[in-house]
Design an enzyme around this catalytic site. Sequence first.
Site, PDB file in Angstrom:
ATOM      1  N   GLU A 106     -17.359  -4.984  -6.250  1.00  0.00           N
ATOM      2  CA  GLU A 106     -16.943  -6.339  -5.497  1.00  0.00           C
ATOM      3  C   GLU A 106     -18.159  -6.459  -4.502  1.00  0.00           C
ATOM      4  OE1 GLU A 106     -13.124  -5.808  -3.542  1.00  0.00           O
ATOM      5  OE2 GLU A 106     -12.227  -6.038  -5.528  1.00  0.00           O
ATOM      6  N   TYR A 128      -5.449  -9.125  -8.265  1.00  0.00           N
ATOM      7  CA  TYR A 128      -4.195  -8.499  -7.847  1.00  0.00           C
ATOM      8  C   TYR A 128      -3.351  -9.581  -7.419  1.00  0.00           C
ATOM      9  CZ  TYR A 128      -6.852  -4.106  -6.845  1.00  0.00           C
ATOM     10  OH  TYR A 128      -7.428  -3.069  -6.927  1.00  0.00           O
ATOM     11  N   GLU A 130      -9.799  -3.866 -12.051  1.00  0.00           N
ATOM     12  CA  GLU A 130      -8.684  -3.610 -11.143  1.00  0.00           C
ATOM     13  C   GLU A 130      -7.357  -4.959 -11.182  1.00  0.00           C
ATOM     14  OE1 GLU A 130      -9.707  -3.036  -7.055  1.00  0.00           O
ATOM     15  OE2 GLU A 130     -11.809  -2.141  -7.786  1.00  0.00           O
ATOM     16  N   GLN A 164      -3.550   1.632  -9.076  1.00  0.00           N
ATOM     17  CA  GLN A 164      -4.646   2.695  -9.470  1.00  0.00           C
ATOM     18  C   GLN A 164      -3.481   3.840 -10.141  1.00  0.00           C
ATOM     19  OE1 GLN A 164      -7.276   4.259  -6.404  1.00  0.00           O
ATOM     20  NE2 GLN A 164      -7.869   2.063  -5.839  1.00  0.00           N
TER      21      GLN A 164
HETATM   22  O1  AHR Z   1      -7.965  -0.692  -5.289  1.00  0.00           O
HETATM   23  C1  AHR Z   1      -8.062  -1.061  -3.823  1.00  0.00           C
HETATM   24  C2  AHR Z   1      -9.147  -1.925  -3.458  1.00  0.00           C
HETATM   25  O2  AHR Z   1      -9.009  -2.997  -3.978  1.00  0.00           O
HETATM   26  C3  AHR Z   1     -10.628  -1.197  -4.081  1.00  0.00           C
HETATM   27  O3  AHR Z   1     -11.154  -0.228  -3.429  1.00  0.00           O
HETATM   28  C4  AHR Z   1     -11.319  -2.385  -4.254  1.00  0.00           C
HETATM   29  O4  AHR Z   1     -12.265  -2.920  -5.086  1.00  0.00           O
HETATM   30  C5  AHR Z   1     -10.343  -3.727  -4.290  1.00  0.00           C
HETATM   31  O5  AHR Z   1     -10.553  -4.709  -3.072  1.00  0.00           O
END
Ligand code: AHR
Length: 551
Positions: A215, A286, A349, A399
């Site tokens: 990121e 996300y 992610e 995760q």
């Molecule tokens: O997964 C949590 C966080 O989300 C990670 O550390 C980051 O890469 C993202 O913003």
Amino acid sequence: MDRRRFLQTSALTGAALAFGARKSWSAMVDAHVEILLDEGGEMIAPEIYGQFTEHLGGVIYDGLWVGEGSRIPNVHGLRSELIDRLKQIHVPVVRWPGGCFADSYDWKDGIGPRKDRPTRTNFWEVDPDAKRLNGQSVQVYEDNAFGTDEFLRFCQLTGAQPYLASNLRSLPALDFTRWVEYCNSPAGSTTLARHRAANGSAAPYNVKYWGVGNESWGCGGNFEPAEYAEEFRRFTTWVPSYGVPLEFIGSGPNDNALEWTNGFFEALRHKGYMPRELRGWSVHYYTWNLSRGKTTDWVAGKGDALDFDETGWYELFHQGVIMEDIVRDQWGLLSEFDPGRRIKLVVDEYGPWYRPGTQLDPTHLLGQQVTLRDALLTAMTLDIFNRHADKVGMAACAQLVNSLNALFFTHEEKFIVTPVFHVFDLYSPHQGAQALRTEISAPQIHYLRDGKPAAFPGLLGSASRKDKTITLTATNPSLQGPCVTEIFLRGAGNAVSAESDILTNSDMHAHNTFEQPNAVQQSKGQVQVMKDRLLVTLPPASVSRVTVHLA
Ligand code: AHR
């Protein structure tokens, strides 16, 4: 009895639906799936089924690492049950040590005798939730008990390839080169190879996958794309390979930020620099905004992991299927810079991200409960990756344990699997299989988003083939009723038998807890087979795997 009730009842009792005369059963069908057997599709990279582990909350400490000499069953300090379950799902790759943590991490802090390793402030100390720990835990003051050798041993024990994320924000390029040297230089060749031997591994680890920052548009340095490109060049120029075909993964966009991708690759092109080791472009997406379009505020937009209504159920999927646009758009843009298609997307992610409050232990920062809703979202996402097997080369669910879309919850000696684990278990036959083009026709899901109509696909799925076995996975997100699905095998090959495995529950909030570890679990379903046609009932709110054996 109305038609839906009839179907539900017959699915539950296992009573056969009329499958003889086409007329009689075609009237009952809600959806059609055509699997094109003869079109040669890409292999689904096993790495699409990867996982992500960060020094964050309970992921490493309380999750992977219990320590040598712990009363909790372990192998060299690594939680045994976790290793066994990861072998069960054939985990192909694990990313570490972050995440944002990676860009504050000095790998040298985590090698050598544990008693000599320094204690440092963990990156996540800044998280507002970390305040509740009052600095009293390893989640805030990292003692580096778990480092490179522990992680690489974990990978060896689970059979996963390691994917290391380097620190581009706060360490110079030399440290990156030296980390590669520590991991990969031949036995006895360098001082670092000798350190590695002293730390337990004379043989090199041969780490292939290296993330170049994380990121970099945000926690990884707040760079502009061209600035990041400059750092990327510095980090990746003439890195010794020690005979390992290194693959670098560039720090790609947040969501679908095309300007980041464009700016980075324009800057590389301008300099005439496109290293052959650049094989992946990361994407982070996300599913966090459940505000139904009311806000884009990162805090205010979040929903709750457990407290949601039917609209909240559908809204997660409405937001989740955006992943397909991201894959298509980013891939389309990459073609302008990489016409040979060497660089694949690495979605390292993804998953839902809810507001805090449902974590199983206060030390589990970014911990949240994982329900059936999250299992469906994960399944839809994996189906998207499978359908775009030509574009997505790797992915990592965020995760692995005790954080976000966790496959496992642990606390001290307690250990359970979540509904998301079951999805990875159901989907594991896709790994390394040939993707098959699959045409799905099903009515859309329509719902009201605070009075305004919204819709998304009513049936999502993907298919693949390994020898004479076809695997079809599919998600029925409807809360209203089952989806009776007719599957056609198009091309050479008739089915001789088929079976289905299902993940569902009558409660959309269903989840596993330490007290009720099997509230959500897999069950067997029925498939009716007639040569090139099959009939299966996908229950409401379900993920299914249909396994078809060809003659
Ligand atoms: O997964 C949590 C966080 O989300 C990670 O550390 C980051 O890469 C993202 O913003």
